[in-house]
Design a protein around this motif. Structure first.
Motif, PDB file in Angstrom:
ATOM      1  N   TYR A  24     -18.712  23.389 -17.711  1.00 42.05           N
ATOM      2  CA  TYR A  24     -19.841  22.968 -16.894  1.00 42.05           C
ATOM      3  C   TYR A  24     -20.978  23.968 -17.057  1.00 42.05           C
ATOM      4  O   TYR A  24     -20.769  25.186 -16.943  1.00 42.05           O
ATOM      5  CB  TYR A  24     -19.437  22.877 -15.426  1.00 42.05           C
ATOM      6  CG  TYR A  24     -20.539  22.401 -14.513  1.00 42.05           C
ATOM      7  CD1 TYR A  24     -20.904  21.054 -14.485  1.00 42.05           C
ATOM      8  CD2 TYR A  24     -21.221  23.288 -13.693  1.00 42.05           C
ATOM      9  CE1 TYR A  24     -21.930  20.614 -13.653  1.00 42.05           C
ATOM     10  CE2 TYR A  24     -22.242  22.862 -12.856  1.00 42.05           C
ATOM     11  CZ  TYR A  24     -22.595  21.521 -12.840  1.00 42.05           C
ATOM     12  OH  TYR A  24     -23.617  21.087 -12.027  1.00 42.05           O
ATOM     13  N   VAL A  79     -19.641  12.466 -24.024  1.00 46.24           N
ATOM     14  CA  VAL A  79     -18.407  11.839 -23.540  1.00 46.24           C
ATOM     15  C   VAL A  79     -17.270  12.852 -23.452  1.00 46.24           C
ATOM     16  O   VAL A  79     -17.272  13.881 -24.124  1.00 46.24           O
ATOM     17  CB  VAL A  79     -17.988  10.669 -24.453  1.00 46.24           C
ATOM     18  CG1 VAL A  79     -19.092   9.615 -24.534  1.00 46.24           C
ATOM     19  CG2 VAL A  79     -17.627  11.164 -25.852  1.00 46.24           C
ATOM     20  N   GLY A  80     -16.292  12.508 -22.614  1.00 47.51           N
ATOM     21  CA  GLY A  80     -15.089  13.312 -22.479  1.00 47.51           C
ATOM     22  C   GLY A  80     -14.021  12.868 -23.454  1.00 47.51           C
ATOM     23  O   GLY A  80     -14.236  11.963 -24.275  1.00 47.51           O
ATOM     24  N   LYS A 128     -15.336   8.340 -22.231  1.00 49.74           N
ATOM     25  CA  LYS A 128     -16.240   7.868 -21.186  1.00 49.74           C
ATOM     26  C   LYS A 128     -17.393   8.858 -20.986  1.00 49.74           C
ATOM     27  O   LYS A 128     -17.185  10.076 -21.048  1.00 49.74           O
ATOM     28  CB  LYS A 128     -15.472   7.681 -19.879  1.00 49.74           C
ATOM     29  CG  LYS A 128     -14.431   6.576 -19.939  1.00 49.74           C
ATOM     30  CD  LYS A 128     -13.713   6.419 -18.606  1.00 49.74           C
ATOM     31  CE  LYS A 128     -12.675   5.300 -18.684  1.00 49.74           C
ATOM     32  NZ  LYS A 128     -11.940   5.143 -17.387  1.00 49.74           N
ATOM     33  N   LEU A 150     -20.044  11.401 -19.540  1.00 48.59           N
ATOM     34  CA  LEU A 150     -19.882  12.454 -18.544  1.00 48.59           C
ATOM     35  C   LEU A 150     -21.157  12.624 -17.722  1.00 48.59           C
ATOM     36  O   LEU A 150     -22.260  12.314 -18.193  1.00 48.59           O
ATOM     37  CB  LEU A 150     -19.543  13.774 -19.237  1.00 48.59           C
ATOM     38  CG  LEU A 150     -18.214  13.822 -20.000  1.00 48.59           C
ATOM     39  CD1 LEU A 150     -18.125  15.098 -20.836  1.00 48.59           C
ATOM     40  CD2 LEU A 150     -17.034  13.744 -19.028  1.00 48.59           C
ATOM     41  N   VAL A 174     -22.068  18.421 -17.614  1.00 49.53           N
ATOM     42  CA  VAL A 174     -20.671  18.544 -18.047  1.00 49.53           C
ATOM     43  C   VAL A 174     -20.640  18.501 -19.569  1.00 49.53           C
ATOM     44  O   VAL A 174     -21.213  17.599 -20.195  1.00 49.53           O
ATOM     45  CB  VAL A 174     -19.800  17.421 -17.463  1.00 49.53           C
ATOM     46  CG1 VAL A 174     -18.366  17.554 -17.966  1.00 49.53           C
ATOM     47  CG2 VAL A 174     -19.830  17.473 -15.938  1.00 49.53           C
ATOM     48  N   GLY A 193     -19.358  17.979 -23.270  1.00 44.81           N
ATOM     49  CA  GLY A 193     -18.456  17.087 -23.991  1.00 44.81           C
ATOM     50  C   GLY A 193     -18.984  16.839 -25.384  1.00 44.81           C
ATOM     51  O   GLY A 193     -19.889  17.537 -25.868  1.00 44.81           O
ATOM     52  N   TYR A 196     -24.485  18.957 -23.554  1.00 38.61           N
ATOM     53  CA  TYR A 196     -24.584  18.340 -22.232  1.00 38.61           C
ATOM     54  C   TYR A 196     -25.996  17.795 -22.054  1.00 38.61           C
ATOM     55  O   TYR A 196     -26.935  18.177 -22.774  1.00 38.61           O
ATOM     56  CB  TYR A 196     -24.224  19.323 -21.124  1.00 38.61           C
ATOM     57  CG  TYR A 196     -25.114  20.540 -21.016  1.00 38.61           C
ATOM     58  CD1 TYR A 196     -26.220  20.567 -20.162  1.00 38.61           C
ATOM     59  CD2 TYR A 196     -24.841  21.693 -21.751  1.00 38.61           C
ATOM     60  CE1 TYR A 196     -27.033  21.688 -20.046  1.00 38.61           C
ATOM     61  CE2 TYR A 196     -25.629  22.829 -21.647  1.00 38.61           C
ATOM     62  CZ  TYR A 196     -26.729  22.811 -20.792  1.00 38.61           C
ATOM     63  OH  TYR A 196     -27.523  23.924 -20.688  1.00 38.61           O
TER      64      TYR A 196
END
Length: 602
Positions: free
Chosen positions: A351, A380-381, A385, A387, A391, A393, A446
């Motif tokens: 984060y 995405v994670g 999906k 994020l 966050v 990813g 991010y």
């Protein structure tokens, strides 16, 4: 987009410009001799007509492939644009950089085999060296200079392959990205809209043409119908300040370059302050192709602001060959933006937690802007999906600039569909894009309010006791701690520790970082700072000559090869041979701290 009407390929745009304004300037070509040649649109079409005739005379038909190894020159424009007109697919390769022609010939032979190329087109001098060792005929631009043929409708269409672009290979073996004419037009139109291109722009570039950032510049100028100053990169290497003098002389408004070029020019300006420069017309300087450092941009602005360089000129960007070139471009109406985040929170939580700039745990992340028009970008994670903001990813991109896939190796069995156009990578092994058309880039980052921040490559991530550390952030931090006058001066890689069952951080330090200082003092200072900011301890250091670090042809550090050198003991042995005590263990020698694991894409 500037111009009288849309064109479906850049060759369409060129032919239209030649019909409407044949005498208007298209290129100022500054060749390796430093002689400058001005070419009108009519001149460019004449060069193309000669090459089209020569390609036909040598039996090279549409959709067949040729490898082009030429310096930036009128000959290059003649061959490359002639191929685009004729529907022949060029692969632009770098010239040899050392005297080891046997190794270069072997490399070129592998490229020829991979591309299944019909010819290699190069200079007479290099042709004499390569001809005995290559499995295909080697020819020269002179041999392709036939009697000009009338240029009517180009053979190529938007769905035709335009060229094959070698990826950087910074994390593995380079692949050949299949760039179609439609991809190019979509990307240069999106760039023009993002940078608010106008008919009064002038593009200046010295970038190597085997790199997409240099090659797509030619297409941008033709599609936008603006003049381009095109210099051989050797001229920049001889005298980096020549770049800024071209900007001043030709009243350049657009000019892209990697971060290292801005760094070099700022250093040169500190040693020898320039004179007689006017950079007030420089509107957009796209800065990409490698990690962008805040310190580099601030130094460049400080050095050349007094010569009229606007504060909104420097524009960090993000792109990749698989998206033709540009993916995001930062806002051209405001100065570049920096996000200061907690380094330890990024590693432990994934984060990007904002922190005040004076906090020692802070690391600076450069904003590379929103996605270019007509495209989408998301983070995405591991489950694919999207994020929330901040966050970290994997970055995914979709849009008309994103390619269908890579050219399959000759031994691979292609899946159904031409050149992987069915959405596979051409090998039939796995989809190149997801079911919704998004391409996983392998890069991490991010989003904040629709603007992207790139944190690193997923394959480069160092995982210590469950924490994810981004090498580029660590490298920039160490350069800041040591007050390095040059970049890159630090390479961070993770090496598996069989005893601790986790990775351990290894830092490869440029020997010049310790000039006039004790190496143990430097590594001790770095160890304390890394422990305080990132919670990293037990670091292993390797002092290495800059030339020993493996790089791609575009100058990017190949961390996977650096890791292999460490694992094989090659780095330590070479360093020890040059100076005693050149591989130093961190002063505390302790194991890395344990931490809660964080999710990551495999």
């Amino acid at each position: 987009m500037t111009g009288s009407h849309p064109a479906t390929t850049v060759i369409d745009a060129l032919l239209d410009s030649a019909a409407r304004t044949p005498d208007r300037s298209a290129f100022h070509v500054i060749e390796r001799s430093e002689d400058t040649f001005s070419l009108s649109y009519a001149d460019v079409c004449h060069l193309i007509a000669q090459s089209v005739s020569g390609l036909a005379a040598q039996g090279i038909d549409a959709a067949e492939r040729v490898v082009v190894v030429l310096p930036t020159s009128r000959d290059f424009l003649s061959v490359y644009l002639g191929c685009l007109y004729a529907g022949v697919v060029p692969i632009v390769a770098a010239e040899p950089t050392t005297g080891d022609t046997s190794r270069y010939s072997a490399h070129l032979g592998r490229l020829v085999a991979h591309a299944q190329a019909r010819r290699v087109i190069t200079t007479p001098e290099l042709a004499a060296v390569l001809t005995p060792s290559l499995p295909v005929p080697v020819t020269t631009p002179d041999a392709l200079r036939g009697t000009p043929v009338p240029l009517d409708a180009p053979r190529a269409t938007p769905t035709s392959l335009a060229h094959l672009q070698a990826t950087s290979g910074s994390t593995g073996v380079p692949k050949l990205a299949m760039i179609r004419h439609g991809n190019i037009v979509a990307n240069v139109r999106a760039i023009a809209e993002a940078i608010r291109g106008t008919a009064d722009d002038t593009l200046v570039s010295w970038l190597p043409l085997f790199h997409d950032m240099g090659l797509i510049g030619i297409s941008y100028a033709l599609q936008a119908r603006i003049p381009m100053v095109l210099s051989d990169p050797v001229n920049f290497l001889r005298n980096p300040m020549s770049w800024l003098h071209w900007m001043s002389r030709f009243r350049g408004t657009l000019s892209p370059a990697p971060s290292s070029a801005f760094h070099i020019c700022a250093r040169v300006a500190r040693r020898r302050p320039p004179k007689d420069l006017d950079l007030s017309t420089w509107r957009v300087a796209l800065c990409g192709a490698e990690p962008v450092h805040e310190g580099t941009l601030s130094e460049f602005q400080a050095a050349f602001g007094p010569f009229g360089l606007p504060e909104t000129t420097l524009r960090p960007v993000y792109g990749l060959a698989e998206a033709t070139l540009a993916v995001t471009i930062s806002d051209v109406t405001r100065p570049y933006a920096v996000d200061r985040v907690d380094a330890e929170a990024a590693a432990a939580k994934g984060y990007a937690e904002p922190r005040p700039s004076g906090d020692p745990r802070t690391t600076a992340m450069m904003c590379v802007g929103p996605v270019v028009p007509g495209h989408t970008v998301r983070v995405v994670g591991p489950d694919g999906k999207p994020l929330p903001d901040r966050v970290i990813g994997e970055i995914e991109v979709a849009g008309p600039s994103v390619i269908d896939g890579y050219l399959p190796e000759p031994d691979d069995t292609p899946a159904t569909g031409a050149d992987g156009a069915d959405g596979t990578d051409g090998t039939g092994e796995e989809p190149f894009k997801g079911p919704d058309g998004h391409l996983g880039t392998g890069d991490l980052g991010y989003l904040v309010d629709g603007e992207l921040y790139v944190t690193g490559r997923s394959k480069d991530i160092v995982i210590i006791a469950g924490r994810n550390y981004v090498p580029d952030q660590v490298e920039r931090f160490v350069e800041s701690v040591t007050r390095s006058p040059r970049t890159p001066a630090v390479v961070a890689v993770g090496v598996r520790d069989a005893t601790l069952h986790t990775e351990q951080l290894h830092l490869l330090l440029d020997e010049r970082l310790a000039e006039g200082r004790d190496r143990q003092e430097v590594t001790g200072q770095v160890s304390r700072a890394l422990d305080e900011a990132f919670g990293i301890s037990g670091v292993t250091y390797h002092w290495v000559p800059r030339a020993q670090l493996p790089r791609t042809t575009s100058g990017k550090i190949q961390r996977h090869l650096c890791r292999k050198l460490i694992e094989d003991g090659a780095i330590g042995a070479a360093s020890a041979a040059s100076s005693a005590g050149t591989t130093d263990r961190a002063t505390d020698g302790s194991a890395p701290r344990a931490a809660a694991p964080v999710s990551r894409r495999a």
